[in-house]
Design a protein around this motif. Sequence first.
Motif, PDB file in Angstrom:
ATOM      1  N   ARG A 224      -5.876  -1.569  -2.758  1.00  0.00           N
ATOM      2  CA  ARG A 224      -5.294  -1.007  -1.527  1.00  0.00           C
ATOM      3  C   ARG A 224      -4.061  -1.787  -1.088  1.00  0.00           C
ATOM      4  O   ARG A 224      -3.024  -1.208  -0.763  1.00  0.00           O
ATOM      5  N   ARG A 225      -4.170  -3.125  -1.123  1.00  0.00           N
ATOM      6  CA  ARG A 225      -3.053  -3.967  -0.678  1.00  0.00           C
ATOM      7  C   ARG A 225      -1.804  -3.695  -1.522  1.00  0.00           C
ATOM      8  O   ARG A 225      -0.704  -3.485  -1.011  1.00  0.00           O
ATOM      9  N   ILE A 226      -1.986  -3.689  -2.857  1.00  0.00           N
ATOM     10  CA  ILE A 226      -0.837  -3.496  -3.753  1.00  0.00           C
ATOM     11  C   ILE A 226      -0.267  -2.087  -3.554  1.00  0.00           C
ATOM     12  O   ILE A 226       0.955  -1.902  -3.493  1.00  0.00           O
ATOM     13  N   ALA A 227      -1.168  -1.095  -3.453  1.00  0.00           N
ATOM     14  CA  ALA A 227      -0.700   0.296  -3.324  1.00  0.00           C
ATOM     15  C   ALA A 227       0.102   0.494  -2.044  1.00  0.00           C
ATOM     16  O   ALA A 227       1.163   1.128  -2.056  1.00  0.00           O
ATOM     17  N   VAL A 228      -0.393  -0.066  -0.938  1.00  0.00           N
ATOM     18  CA  VAL A 228       0.317   0.090   0.340  1.00  0.00           C
ATOM     19  C   VAL A 228       1.673  -0.613   0.274  1.00  0.00           C
ATOM     20  O   VAL A 228       2.700  -0.066   0.676  1.00  0.00           O
ATOM     21  N   ASP A 229       1.681  -1.837  -0.265  1.00  0.00           N
ATOM     22  CA  ASP A 229       2.946  -2.586  -0.330  1.00  0.00           C
ATOM     23  C   ASP A 229       3.981  -1.880  -1.209  1.00  0.00           C
ATOM     24  O   ASP A 229       5.167  -1.857  -0.893  1.00  0.00           O
ATOM     25  N   LEU A 230       3.517  -1.326  -2.334  1.00  0.00           N
ATOM     26  CA  LEU A 230       4.461  -0.703  -3.262  1.00  0.00           C
ATOM     27  C   LEU A 230       4.731   0.763  -2.928  1.00  0.00           C
ATOM     28  O   LEU A 230       5.642   1.373  -3.482  1.00  0.00           O
ATOM     29  N   GLY A 231       3.911   1.329  -2.056  1.00  0.00           N
ATOM     30  CA  GLY A 231       4.115   2.732  -1.685  1.00  0.00           C
ATOM     31  C   GLY A 231       3.764   3.684  -2.809  1.00  0.00           C
ATOM     32  O   GLY A 231       4.448   4.687  -3.017  1.00  0.00           O
ATOM     33  N   VAL A 232       2.709   3.355  -3.550  1.00  0.00           N
ATOM     34  CA  VAL A 232       2.252   4.237  -4.631  1.00  0.00           C
ATOM     35  C   VAL A 232       0.782   4.585  -4.396  1.00  0.00           C
ATOM     36  O   VAL A 232       0.105   3.945  -3.587  1.00  0.00           O
ATOM     37  N   HIS A 233       0.304   5.581  -5.107  1.00  0.00           N
ATOM     38  CA  HIS A 233      -1.077   6.031  -4.896  1.00  0.00           C
ATOM     39  C   HIS A 233      -2.062   4.947  -5.336  1.00  0.00           C
ATOM     40  O   HIS A 233      -1.799   4.188  -6.262  1.00  0.00           O
ATOM     41  N   PHE A 234      -3.225   4.910  -4.657  1.00  0.00           N
ATOM     42  CA  PHE A 234      -4.258   3.928  -5.000  1.00  0.00           C
ATOM     43  C   PHE A 234      -4.646   4.029  -6.479  1.00  0.00           C
ATOM     44  O   PHE A 234      -4.851   3.027  -7.151  1.00  0.00           O
TER      45      PHE A 234
ATOM     46  N   PRO B 205      -4.570  -9.449  -5.463  1.00  0.00           N
ATOM     47  CA  PRO B 205      -4.886  -8.684  -4.248  1.00  0.00           C
ATOM     48  C   PRO B 205      -5.625  -7.386  -4.584  1.00  0.00           C
ATOM     49  O   PRO B 205      -5.625  -6.931  -5.727  1.00  0.00           O
TER      50      PRO B 205
ATOM     51  N   ARG C 128       2.646  -2.411   5.594  1.00  0.00           N
ATOM     52  CA  ARG C 128       3.220  -3.453   4.755  1.00  0.00           C
ATOM     53  C   ARG C 128       3.427  -4.733   5.557  1.00  0.00           C
ATOM     54  O   ARG C 128       3.723  -4.690   6.744  1.00  0.00           O
TER      55      ARG C 128
ATOM     56  N   ILE D 120       8.789  -3.170  -8.139  1.00  0.00           N
ATOM     57  CA  ILE D 120       8.976  -1.968  -8.941  1.00  0.00           C
ATOM     58  C   ILE D 120      10.082  -1.108  -8.328  1.00  0.00           C
ATOM     59  O   ILE D 120      10.402  -1.250  -7.144  1.00  0.00           O
TER      60      ILE D 120
ATOM     61  N   ASP E 222       3.210   7.939  -0.049  1.00  0.00           N
ATOM     62  CA  ASP E 222       3.018   6.595   0.496  1.00  0.00           C
ATOM     63  C   ASP E 222       1.625   6.481   1.112  1.00  0.00           C
ATOM     64  O   ASP E 222       1.302   7.194   2.064  1.00  0.00           O
ATOM     65  N   PRO E 223       0.763   5.573   0.598  1.00  0.00           N
ATOM     66  CA  PRO E 223      -0.582   5.453   1.172  1.00  0.00           C
ATOM     67  C   PRO E 223      -0.594   4.721   2.512  1.00  0.00           C
ATOM     68  O   PRO E 223      -1.629   4.685   3.175  1.00  0.00           O
TER      69      PRO E 223
ATOM     70  N   ARG F 237      10.439  -1.595  -4.368  1.00  0.00           N
ATOM     71  CA  ARG F 237       9.331  -2.103  -3.543  1.00  0.00           C
ATOM     72  C   ARG F 237       8.828  -3.413  -4.131  1.00  0.00           C
ATOM     73  O   ARG F 237       8.882  -3.619  -5.341  1.00  0.00           O
TER      74      ARG F 237
END
Lengths: 333, 136
Positions: free
Chosen positions: B50-60, B47, A204, B15, A291-292, A114
């Motif tokens: 929230r932005r980083i977590a959503v983009d990377l697909g990991v928990h906040f 950023p 995204r 990542i 995935d959030p 990602r």
Amino acid sequence: MNLEIPFAVLPLALVAVIFQFMPLLTRRGIFFSATVDPEFPQSADGRRLLRSYRLQAALWTVLALALAMPLATTRPQFGARLPALLLVAGIGFSYWLKFREIHEHYGLRRPEVRETSLVPAEENEGIRLWLVIPPFIAIATVAFYLNAHWSQIPDQFPVHWGVNGQPNRWANRDLAGVYGPLLMATMLNLLFLVFGWVLLRMSRKSIMRYVTIRMLEVLLYPVTFTFVVVSLLPVMRIPLWLALSVLFAFIAGIFFWAYRKITAPSAPDEGPEPQSDSYWKAGVFYYNPNDPAIFVSKRVGIGYTMNFANKMSWVVLVGILLIALLPVLLVRK
Amino acid sequence: MCVQYTVSNGLTLRIDLDSDVPAYRQIVDGLRILLVNGKLAPGSELPSVRRIAVDLGVHFNTVAEAYRTLADEGWLELRHGRGATVVERDAPAASAEKVTEFRRRLQALVAEMQSQGASAARLSTELRTAANELEL
């Protein structure tokens, strides 16, 4: 001429044609919602699977049409609903079988890498107020106009028309009847804006998101135009053919622009979002508790689907449904 | 194990969720490289969580924890509900404990690479290159 049969059969035929081409409405590296080698759809196995799916889809279509034709005349209350349900469920089942087969025998597992940009969000990402406010001004203006011409509104007037162009629903000259269409337009516009806002925050960044946001902004115009025309019909003579022509030309223009934007040579080749096939239930429903993101790019077609493992997705879904249903409930009350 | 940090073509953090290294560690390490080599200069805004977590697909919480770690090290100033700002930071003198800890981790890494067939000379070159690239 008896129009029941054509009206029952034509929508089914249209849906059946879309289903025939559905496996091709996807990005490279995805086939029947499964992650594959980009060249796989052109291979002998890929072509064989597509042929097999299309044959099954054609058989389901024949079955649905065979059910639709007698129902249209003998049980019009069912309309095309039952055959449509059979068509969607049958072809959906065939699609799922193909997804399972491809995933098990030809599927690839891409690395779950990602990436995120650390540059602050670009300005052209957001919803543009100067573009989305005019439709609301138009609605308010028409509401004032109707109020000023209240006495000219007939006691009863048509508000809905069948496919044959004949009115099939009427409204009375009261608050719900006169202002209902404008309320509906307001709520639908708000729905688009809420969807766009959530999309910006909980999905995204991609060319798909950019195009979807721009489409949502511009869709406020045909929605407003439609309901404004309907609300003005009791006091104004507006040729329906002209209103419909403008509407269809506008919507066709929006979708043509979106298609050109996504397929333009300069469009970034982002590929599918990097999710494992295991997160796609039946190849269609995204379910990833880690995935959030609430919205993710669909694997088939253009647009977004929800992450059904995220509780917020359900909150957003219920919210969107409430906004969509509220004007209907208020008008019917 | 495959940890990649992209620093070219703008500021990008990448990542690998398949990696043995936890996402939290990858985010901290990736950001720290950009901070140490100056790609993320003081005053730069990062950023939101929230932005980083959503983009990377990991928990906040994973991203929030990574930001907190870098804030504790003096690199970032956290802004509630928004993101973080890179701040001016005096390079602290490395404590004896930190140096010992670093030596232990380095030895483990060197042993791992030697067991994979990398020569001492090659490792030495790699270490020198990495240090030069990160030097302010």
